[in-house]
Design a protein around this motif. Structure first.
Motif, PDB file in Angstrom:
ATOM      1  N   VAL A 247      -3.257  -9.306   1.606  1.00  0.00           N
ATOM      2  CA  VAL A 247      -4.582  -9.157   2.387  1.00  0.00           C
ATOM      3  C   VAL A 247      -5.378  -9.855   3.850  1.00  0.00           C
ATOM      4  CG1 VAL A 247      -7.203 -10.035   1.098  1.00  0.00           C
ATOM      5  CG2 VAL A 247      -5.460  -9.390  -0.163  1.00  0.00           C
ATOM      6  N   LEU A 248      -6.353  -9.516   4.349  1.00  0.00           N
ATOM      7  CA  LEU A 248      -6.252  -9.668   5.726  1.00  0.00           C
ATOM      8  C   LEU A 248      -7.853 -10.523   5.451  1.00  0.00           C
ATOM      9  CD1 LEU A 248      -5.360  -6.792   7.742  1.00  0.00           C
ATOM     10  CD2 LEU A 248      -3.891  -8.691   7.116  1.00  0.00           C
ATOM     11  N   TYR A 249      -7.660 -11.974   6.148  1.00  0.00           N
ATOM     12  CA  TYR A 249      -9.139 -12.171   6.684  1.00  0.00           C
ATOM     13  C   TYR A 249      -9.553 -12.757   7.784  1.00  0.00           C
ATOM     14  CZ  TYR A 249     -12.474 -15.942   4.327  1.00  0.00           C
ATOM     15  OH  TYR A 249     -13.771 -16.108   4.237  1.00  0.00           O
ATOM     16  N   SER A 250     -10.716 -12.279   8.452  1.00  0.00           N
ATOM     17  CA  SER A 250     -10.883 -12.531   9.421  1.00  0.00           C
ATOM     18  C   SER A 250     -11.689 -14.083   9.222  1.00  0.00           C
ATOM     19  CB  SER A 250     -11.695 -11.860  10.028  1.00  0.00           C
ATOM     20  OG  SER A 250     -13.047 -11.337   9.459  1.00  0.00           O
ATOM     21  N   LEU A 270      -1.012  -8.229  13.600  1.00  0.00           N
ATOM     22  CA  LEU A 270      -1.949  -8.918  13.521  1.00  0.00           C
ATOM     23  C   LEU A 270      -2.237  -9.161  14.987  1.00  0.00           C
ATOM     24  CD1 LEU A 270      -1.147 -11.712  10.578  1.00  0.00           C
ATOM     25  CD2 LEU A 270      -1.865  -8.999  10.394  1.00  0.00           C
ATOM     26  N   GLY A 271      -3.509  -8.988  15.520  1.00  0.00           N
ATOM     27  CA  GLY A 271      -4.215  -9.876  16.876  1.00  0.00           C
ATOM     28  C   GLY A 271      -4.150 -11.211  16.574  1.00  0.00           C
ATOM     29  N   GLN A 272      -5.675 -11.382  16.743  1.00  0.00           N
ATOM     30  CA  GLN A 272      -6.030 -12.767  17.134  1.00  0.00           C
ATOM     31  C   GLN A 272      -7.339 -13.068  15.754  1.00  0.00           C
ATOM     32  OE1 GLN A 272      -6.976 -13.583  20.613  1.00  0.00           O
ATOM     33  NE2 GLN A 272      -6.083 -15.148  20.953  1.00  0.00           N
ATOM     34  N   ARG A 273      -7.036 -13.938  15.609  1.00  0.00           N
ATOM     35  CA  ARG A 273      -8.936 -14.498  14.953  1.00  0.00           C
ATOM     36  C   ARG A 273      -8.670 -13.964  13.290  1.00  0.00           C
ATOM     37  NH1 ARG A 273     -10.579 -12.556  19.529  1.00  0.00           N
ATOM     38  NH2 ARG A 273     -11.453 -14.372  21.438  1.00  0.00           N
ATOM     39  N   MET A 274      -7.200 -14.103  12.976  1.00  0.00           N
ATOM     40  CA  MET A 274      -7.536 -13.337  11.060  1.00  0.00           C
ATOM     41  C   MET A 274      -5.792 -14.083  10.568  1.00  0.00           C
ATOM     42  SD  MET A 274      -5.630  -9.913  12.316  1.00  0.00           S
ATOM     43  CE  MET A 274      -7.004  -9.541  13.227  1.00  0.00           C
ATOM     44  N   MET A 275      -6.345 -13.650   9.259  1.00  0.00           N
ATOM     45  CA  MET A 275      -5.088 -14.254   8.248  1.00  0.00           C
ATOM     46  C   MET A 275      -4.922 -13.264   7.079  1.00  0.00           C
ATOM     47  SD  MET A 275      -5.702 -18.218   7.251  1.00  0.00           S
ATOM     48  CE  MET A 275      -4.703 -18.651   6.266  1.00  0.00           C
ATOM     49  N   LEU A 276      -3.149 -13.627   7.028  1.00  0.00           N
ATOM     50  CA  LEU A 276      -2.679 -13.050   6.183  1.00  0.00           C
ATOM     51  C   LEU A 276      -2.571 -14.317   4.651  1.00  0.00           C
ATOM     52  CD1 LEU A 276      -0.061 -10.208   6.369  1.00  0.00           C
ATOM     53  CD2 LEU A 276       0.470 -12.179   4.614  1.00  0.00           C
ATOM     54  N   PHE A 277      -2.435 -13.210   2.986  1.00  0.00           N
ATOM     55  CA  PHE A 277      -2.499 -13.538   2.137  1.00  0.00           C
ATOM     56  C   PHE A 277      -1.753 -12.487   1.501  1.00  0.00           C
ATOM     57  CE2 PHE A 277      -6.481 -15.182   3.533  1.00  0.00           C
ATOM     58  CZ  PHE A 277      -6.388 -16.128   3.544  1.00  0.00           C
ATOM     59  N   ASN A 284      -4.121 -11.183  -8.749  1.00  0.00           N
ATOM     60  CA  ASN A 284      -3.645  -9.690  -7.900  1.00  0.00           C
ATOM     61  C   ASN A 284      -4.517  -9.812  -6.329  1.00  0.00           C
ATOM     62  OD1 ASN A 284      -5.639  -7.434  -7.780  1.00  0.00           O
ATOM     63  ND2 ASN A 284      -4.034  -6.510  -8.747  1.00  0.00           N
ATOM     64  N   ASN A 285      -3.754  -8.988  -5.901  1.00  0.00           N
ATOM     65  CA  ASN A 285      -4.452  -8.472  -4.209  1.00  0.00           C
ATOM     66  C   ASN A 285      -6.135  -8.337  -4.634  1.00  0.00           C
ATOM     67  OD1 ASN A 285      -3.490  -6.235  -4.589  1.00  0.00           O
ATOM     68  ND2 ASN A 285      -2.293  -5.728  -3.257  1.00  0.00           N
ATOM     69  N   LEU A 286      -6.400  -7.003  -4.700  1.00  0.00           N
ATOM     70  CA  LEU A 286      -8.063  -6.601  -5.101  1.00  0.00           C
ATOM     71  C   LEU A 286      -8.825  -7.764  -5.524  1.00  0.00           C
ATOM     72  CD1 LEU A 286      -7.151  -2.974  -6.496  1.00  0.00           C
ATOM     73  CD2 LEU A 286      -7.902  -4.105  -4.093  1.00  0.00           C
ATOM     74  N   PHE A 287      -8.737  -8.596  -6.293  1.00  0.00           N
ATOM     75  CA  PHE A 287      -8.961  -9.481  -7.359  1.00  0.00           C
ATOM     76  C   PHE A 287      -9.648 -10.853  -6.441  1.00  0.00           C
ATOM     77  CE2 PHE A 287      -9.090 -13.741  -9.145  1.00  0.00           C
ATOM     78  CZ  PHE A 287     -10.714 -13.247 -10.473  1.00  0.00           C
ATOM     79  N   LEU A 288      -8.355 -10.277  -5.590  1.00  0.00           N
ATOM     80  CA  LEU A 288      -8.222 -12.527  -4.331  1.00  0.00           C
ATOM     81  C   LEU A 288      -9.445 -11.377  -3.019  1.00  0.00           C
ATOM     82  CD1 LEU A 288      -8.350 -14.756  -2.404  1.00  0.00           C
ATOM     83  CD2 LEU A 288      -5.414 -13.700  -1.795  1.00  0.00           C
ATOM     84  N   MET A 289      -9.224 -10.125  -2.625  1.00  0.00           N
ATOM     85  CA  MET A 289      -9.796  -9.864  -1.640  1.00  0.00           C
ATOM     86  C   MET A 289     -11.470  -9.537  -2.259  1.00  0.00           C
ATOM     87  SD  MET A 289     -10.020  -5.610  -0.629  1.00  0.00           S
ATOM     88  CE  MET A 289     -11.030  -4.980  -2.273  1.00  0.00           C
TER      89      MET A 289
END
Length: 376
Positions: A247-250, A270-277, A284-289
């Motif tokens: 899961v990626l998050y800006s 990954l570029g800038q200004r983002m995180m990875l879970f 579940n990854n879709l639940f989190l997203m």
């Protein structure tokens, strides 16, 4: 049609922006004077400074980014953020301001080298221009067509807003009264990785590197791809190699707070200004997203202003976001409910995004035809 040839510096005498540079970047929308950049963002914010404002009686002008060659037409008083631009005054005896602005939009040069382009290269470009009367006719036709394109874009964006309202209502419904028990993301995920804080050194080809501009709610839009060398790629994946399903998050900038998932078939860094879970057996990854994209989270993100005035969420705060603590099977049931409701929304969003891209391409086509004498 009689044409005369001029270099751009004959048509656009420049001045340095030094005396118009803003002293403080503590912008506020309640202030009066816009602070400009020649890039796509154009208005960076508003300042209450009273000195060093470009004079109203000298407008309109063009501002030109000395490194990217981007330009903007300006017809209101302003200040600027950086010295990395030129203010271009218009020789109105030879050319109309809007005509030369539109003409500059179809000039294409290689600007990959980090140098100031106006004096060294751009100002020496020769262009042929017609009489003032012919220029006025061309500008009028361009703006007539552009107004039609703008109306279409406005309708597309309105539809997109309506789709987003429906999407948010679905997410609210899905997570409403799910569970009173919660746990932090930090304790539910196997790994949480912040992106490197340096700007990637981009290359023409190589390994895929994500930008937050690729982020859409629920999916990655890779219609425009960016690349880095294998060496840069290895540096940016040293802490954790992104993989399918992460899961990626800006967490910063104009598209703050958007979650999506890495799909099959790509191996990005990954570029800038983002995180990875990276989720595991607990969540579940879709639940989190979907939860990160829901108003439950987006309406309560901790937004602060950094030195550049860019809104962002602190990494520590993201890790403390609390997620409903329910069984994995119940998570899957919620994901199924959401996906059934939002599958049509996703298709509409993608269709609108493609139409918006085509609208911008149409603008370029109109300009090209206009200055080739083929605009009927």
């Amino acid at each position: 049609m009689e044409l005369k040839e001029y270099t751009l510096d004959e048509l656009l005498p420049y001045e340095q922006p030094t005396k118009y540079i803003v002293e403080s970047t503590k912008y506020d929308d309640s202030y009066e004077t816009p602070v400009l950049t020649a890039g796509k963002s154009f208005i960076l914010g508003y300042t209450d400074e009273k000195d060093g404002i470009f004079e109203k009686d000298r407008l309109p002008v063009l501002i030109f980014d000395d490194f990217t060659t981007a330009s903007q037409f300006v017809n209101f008083p302003f200040k600027v953020k950086s010295s990395a631009m030129k203010i271009l005054n218009v020789n109105t005896e030879l050319v109309l301001p809007k005509y030369i602005y539109y003409r500059m939009q179809i000039i294409q040069i290689d600007h990959d080298t980090h140098k100031r382009y106006w004096i060294q290269h751009y100002s020496k470009i020769k262009i042929s221009i017609p009489s003032i009367d012919e220029q006025a006719k061309i500008v009028e036709k361009i703006e007539e067509i552009f107004s039609q394109i703008d109306a279409g874009i406005k309708n597309l964006k309105k539809t997109k807003e309506q789709v987003e309202i429906y999407r948010q209502s679905v997410l609210v419904s899905a997570f409403k009264e799910v569970s009173d028990k919660t746990e932090t993301i930090e304790n539910l995920c196997e790994s949480i990785v912040d992106c490197p804080h340096s700007t990637p050194k981009w290359s023409e080809e190589g390994r895929l590197c994500l930008r937050t501009s690729n982020f859409k709610r629920g999916y990655l839009d890779l219609s425009e791809k960016s690349y880095v060398t294998s060496e840069v790629y290895d540096e940016r994946t040293a802490r954790l190699m992104p993989k399918t399903g992460d899961v990626l998050y800006s967490r910063e900038g104009s598209i703050l707070g958007i979650a999506c998932i890495i799909p099959k078939g790509i191996e990005p860094c990954l570029g800038q200004r983002m995180m990875l879970f990276r989720t595991g057996k607990k969540i579940n990854n879709l639940f989190l997203m979907h939860y990160l994209n829901s108003p439950i989270v987006t309406n309560h993100v901790i937004v602060s202003k950094g030195g550049t005035g860019s809104p962002h969420i602190n990494v520590g705060d993201i890790k403390k976001f609390r997620i409903p603590l329910i069984s994995y099977d119940n998570q899957l049931n919620i994901v199924k409910f959401i996906d059934e409701k939002l599958s049509v929304c996703d298709q509409i969003d993608k269709t609108i995004d493609n139409a918006l891209i085509q609208a911008e391409a149409l603008r370029q086509s109109v300009l090209k035809k206009a200055f080739e004498g083929r605009l009927v």
